[in-house]
Design a protein around this motif. Sequence first.
Motif, PDB file in Angstrom:
ATOM      1  N   ALA A  73     -10.271   6.230  -1.039  1.00 12.78           N
ATOM      2  CA  ALA A  73      -9.270   5.388  -0.402  1.00 12.78           C
ATOM      3  C   ALA A  73      -9.342   5.585   1.109  1.00 12.78           C
ATOM      4  CB  ALA A  73      -7.876   5.728  -0.920  1.00 12.78           C
ATOM      5  N   GLY A  74      -9.395   4.485   1.834  1.00 15.65           N
ATOM      6  CA  GLY A  74      -9.513   4.563   3.277  1.00 15.65           C
ATOM      7  C   GLY A  74      -8.213   4.917   3.972  1.00 15.65           C
ATOM      8  N   PHE A  75      -8.315   5.131   5.279  1.00 21.71           N
ATOM      9  CA  PHE A  75      -7.176   5.493   6.137  1.00 21.71           C
ATOM     10  C   PHE A  75      -6.723   4.207   6.834  1.00 21.71           C
ATOM     11  CE2 PHE A  75      -4.765   7.143   9.583  1.00 21.71           C
ATOM     12  CZ  PHE A  75      -4.395   8.451   9.265  1.00 21.71           C
ATOM     13  N   ARG A  76      -5.713   3.584   6.297  1.00 19.70           N
ATOM     14  CA  ARG A  76      -5.228   2.302   6.817  1.00 19.70           C
ATOM     15  C   ARG A  76      -4.392   2.524   8.072  1.00 19.70           C
ATOM     16  NH1 ARG A  76      -3.159  -2.735   4.622  1.00 19.70           N
ATOM     17  NH2 ARG A  76      -2.873  -4.042   6.456  1.00 19.70           N
ATOM     18  N   GLU A  77      -4.551   1.642   9.040  1.00 22.92           N
ATOM     19  CA  GLU A  77      -3.710   1.674  10.234  1.00 22.92           C
ATOM     20  C   GLU A  77      -2.686   0.541  10.131  1.00 22.92           C
ATOM     21  OE1 GLU A  77      -6.118   1.596  13.740  1.00 22.92           O
ATOM     22  OE2 GLU A  77      -6.820   3.660  13.458  1.00 22.92           O
ATOM     23  N   TYR A  78      -1.440   0.880  10.406  1.00 21.85           N
ATOM     24  CA  TYR A  78      -0.348  -0.065  10.207  1.00 21.85           C
ATOM     25  C   TYR A  78       0.303  -0.460  11.526  1.00 21.85           C
ATOM     26  CZ  TYR A  78      -0.607   0.975   5.240  1.00 21.85           C
ATOM     27  OH  TYR A  78      -1.046   1.107   3.951  1.00 21.85           O
ATOM     28  N   GLY A  79       0.778  -1.677  11.559  1.00 19.37           N
ATOM     29  CA  GLY A  79       1.600  -2.149  12.666  1.00 19.37           C
ATOM     30  C   GLY A  79       3.030  -2.329  12.189  1.00 19.37           C
ATOM     31  N   ASN A  80       3.771  -3.150  12.908  1.00 21.71           N
ATOM     32  CA  ASN A  80       5.152  -3.433  12.515  1.00 21.71           C
ATOM     33  C   ASN A  80       5.409  -4.906  12.767  1.00 21.71           C
ATOM     34  OD1 ASN A  80       7.826  -3.443  11.855  1.00 21.71           O
ATOM     35  ND2 ASN A  80       8.495  -2.109  13.517  1.00 21.71           N
TER      36      ASN A  80
ATOM     37  N   ASN B 161       6.988 -13.622  -8.182  1.00 22.77           N
ATOM     38  CA  ASN B 161       6.169 -12.728  -7.368  1.00 22.77           C
ATOM     39  C   ASN B 161       6.910 -11.427  -7.043  1.00 22.77           C
ATOM     40  OD1 ASN B 161       4.961 -11.545  -4.858  1.00 22.77           O
ATOM     41  ND2 ASN B 161       3.589 -13.275  -5.089  1.00 22.77           N
ATOM     42  N   LYS B 162       6.230 -10.313  -7.293  1.00 22.36           N
ATOM     43  CA  LYS B 162       6.801  -8.993  -7.013  1.00 22.36           C
ATOM     44  C   LYS B 162       5.845  -8.154  -6.166  1.00 22.36           C
ATOM     45  CE  LYS B 162      10.854  -8.879  -9.020  1.00 22.36           C
ATOM     46  NZ  LYS B 162      12.082  -8.445  -8.320  1.00 22.36           N
ATOM     47  N   SER B 163       5.118  -8.817  -5.275  1.00 27.48           N
ATOM     48  CA  SER B 163       4.182  -8.091  -4.428  1.00 27.48           C
ATOM     49  C   SER B 163       4.880  -7.021  -3.614  1.00 27.48           C
ATOM     50  CB  SER B 163       3.480  -9.066  -3.474  1.00 27.48           C
ATOM     51  OG  SER B 163       2.684  -9.975  -4.192  1.00 27.48           O
ATOM     52  N   ALA B 164       4.199  -5.883  -3.434  1.00 25.36           N
ATOM     53  CA  ALA B 164       4.690  -4.756  -2.625  1.00 25.36           C
ATOM     54  C   ALA B 164       5.979  -4.159  -3.158  1.00 25.36           C
ATOM     55  CB  ALA B 164       4.858  -5.170  -1.162  1.00 25.36           C
ATOM     56  N   CYS B 165       6.204  -4.277  -4.469  1.00 26.09           N
ATOM     57  CA  CYS B 165       7.416  -3.667  -5.054  1.00 26.09           C
ATOM     58  C   CYS B 165       7.208  -2.200  -5.383  1.00 26.09           C
ATOM     59  CB  CYS B 165       7.851  -4.428  -6.294  1.00 26.09           C
ATOM     60  SG  CYS B 165       6.681  -4.331  -7.667  1.00 26.09           S
ATOM     61  N   GLY B 166       5.964  -1.721  -5.272  1.00 22.98           N
ATOM     62  CA  GLY B 166       5.695  -0.316  -5.557  1.00 22.98           C
ATOM     63  C   GLY B 166       5.903   0.021  -7.022  1.00 22.98           C
ATOM     64  N   HIS B 167       6.002   1.302  -7.297  1.00 25.56           N
ATOM     65  CA  HIS B 167       6.152   1.788  -8.674  1.00 25.56           C
ATOM     66  C   HIS B 167       7.637   1.892  -9.015  1.00 25.56           C
ATOM     67  CE1 HIS B 167       5.025   5.106 -11.803  1.00 25.56           C
ATOM     68  NE2 HIS B 167       5.185   3.924 -12.366  1.00 25.56           N
TER      69      HIS B 167
ATOM     70  N   ASP C 129      -2.249   1.353   0.931  1.00 21.50           N
ATOM     71  CA  ASP C 129      -1.527   0.208   0.371  1.00 21.50           C
ATOM     72  C   ASP C 129      -1.262   0.359  -1.120  1.00 21.50           C
ATOM     73  OD1 ASP C 129      -1.234  -1.091   2.737  1.00 21.50           O
ATOM     74  OD2 ASP C 129      -2.678  -2.693   2.327  1.00 21.50           O
ATOM     75  N   VAL C 130      -2.003   1.225  -1.800  1.00 23.91           N
ATOM     76  CA  VAL C 130      -1.737   1.415  -3.230  1.00 23.91           C
ATOM     77  C   VAL C 130      -0.331   1.960  -3.465  1.00 23.91           C
ATOM     78  CG1 VAL C 130      -4.163   1.711  -3.859  1.00 23.91           C
ATOM     79  CG2 VAL C 130      -2.789   3.728  -3.303  1.00 23.91           C
TER      80      VAL C 130
ATOM     81  N   TYR D  86       2.338   0.880  -1.894  1.00 24.22           N
ATOM     82  CA  TYR D  86       3.207  -0.301  -1.884  1.00 24.22           C
ATOM     83  C   TYR D  86       2.965  -1.198  -3.095  1.00 24.22           C
ATOM     84  CZ  TYR D  86       4.099   0.386   3.184  1.00 24.22           C
ATOM     85  OH  TYR D  86       4.467   0.878   4.410  1.00 24.22           O
ATOM     86  N   SER D  87       1.762  -1.192  -3.591  1.00 24.03           N
ATOM     87  CA  SER D  87       1.257  -2.232  -4.476  1.00 24.03           C
ATOM     88  C   SER D  87       1.920  -2.273  -5.852  1.00 24.03           C
ATOM     89  CB  SER D  87      -0.251  -2.030  -4.667  1.00 24.03           C
ATOM     90  OG  SER D  87      -0.745  -2.838  -5.702  1.00 24.03           O
ATOM     91  N   GLY D  88       2.434  -3.443  -6.213  1.00 22.96           N
ATOM     92  CA  GLY D  88       2.905  -3.639  -7.577  1.00 22.96           C
ATOM     93  C   GLY D  88       1.755  -3.691  -8.555  1.00 22.96           C
ATOM     94  N   THR D  89       0.604  -4.181  -8.105  1.00 20.24           N
ATOM     95  CA  THR D  89      -0.593  -4.220  -8.952  1.00 20.24           C
ATOM     96  C   THR D  89      -1.011  -2.805  -9.347  1.00 20.24           C
ATOM     97  OG1 THR D  89      -1.348  -6.227  -7.834  1.00 20.24           O
ATOM     98  CG2 THR D  89      -2.995  -4.988  -9.084  1.00 20.24           C
ATOM     99  N   ALA D  90      -1.124  -1.937  -8.354  1.00 17.53           N
ATOM    100  CA  ALA D  90      -1.471  -0.538  -8.650  1.00 17.53           C
ATOM    101  C   ALA D  90      -0.392   0.117  -9.503  1.00 17.53           C
ATOM    102  CB  ALA D  90      -1.666   0.232  -7.349  1.00 17.53           C
ATOM    103  N   ALA D  91       0.863  -0.259  -9.279  1.00 16.10           N
ATOM    104  CA  ALA D  91       1.970   0.348 -10.026  1.00 16.10           C
ATOM    105  C   ALA D  91       1.882   0.052 -11.519  1.00 16.10           C
ATOM    106  CB  ALA D  91       3.303  -0.141  -9.481  1.00 16.10           C
TER     107      ALA D  91
END
Length: 262
Positions: free
Chosen positions: A190-197, A38-44, A103-104, A106-111
């Motif tokens: 693409a929507g405007f995502r709100e992020y937490g921590n 799994n390489k989720s959120a690995c970006g490009h 999120d795109v 961050y996304s390894g899928t989009a990358a």
Amino acid sequence: MKQILITNDDGFDAIGLKALIEALSPLAKIVVVAPAKNKSACGHSLTLDKPLRMVNVDDDFYKIDDGTPTDCIFISLNNLFKEGFKPDLVISGINIGANMGEDVTYSGTAAGAMEAVLQGIPAIAISQVCKDRCQDIKDGWDFALAKDTIIQLVKKILANEFPLGKRKFLNVNIPPIKKENCKGIKITKAGFREYGNDTHRHYNPRGEEYYWIGLHPLIWQESDNKDCDFEAIKANYISITPIMLDLTSYDDINKLNTWIKE
């Protein structure tokens, strides 16, 4: 015969990848090159600090040890395909979980799709939105709506042409519903995502501190026309968003020219 190169970021043994192969095998010759884990959120990201091994799993099916989706596309295009015989299409997915809004990045899928269009090959990223942190899929989700959608898109592309220009790809998100409950397809922004921590601090048996990064709920700012990817999914539509790799903020060029001279 048409050729489709497939990758993902959930790993070579992911159920979403298997569903994608099943859907597309009747339409074209399928070549799969996916990360070994799994390489989720690995970006490009490209792996530049160590060598990578491409391991043959089955006919036209490979995994790359500790490779990213970007590595998979980059290496396969330069080693599995003869000069002048590149694949007709690259598809990255079916990802388990949403890839909407920012999120795109961050996304390894989009990358995986990003790397394909950088190499001049049309690409689609496809993700299955899920509820309860993917519990539905663990309980036996059938991917029927995602499979029907990707078949429809691929048939249209292979019979005609890719609808976007250079360095642009289609980002597809499938709502977490059964096929018969889907209201159709919406072309979205693409929507405007709100992020937490959401980070969790722990200590190992030696007293050393470590952290786990958690999952953020899908929270977003509503758009004026209800035309973003989040809102389409909420309303039980399939979301298709055209994504371009040019990140330039053109509206701000004149503003910055004025600002820099002040």
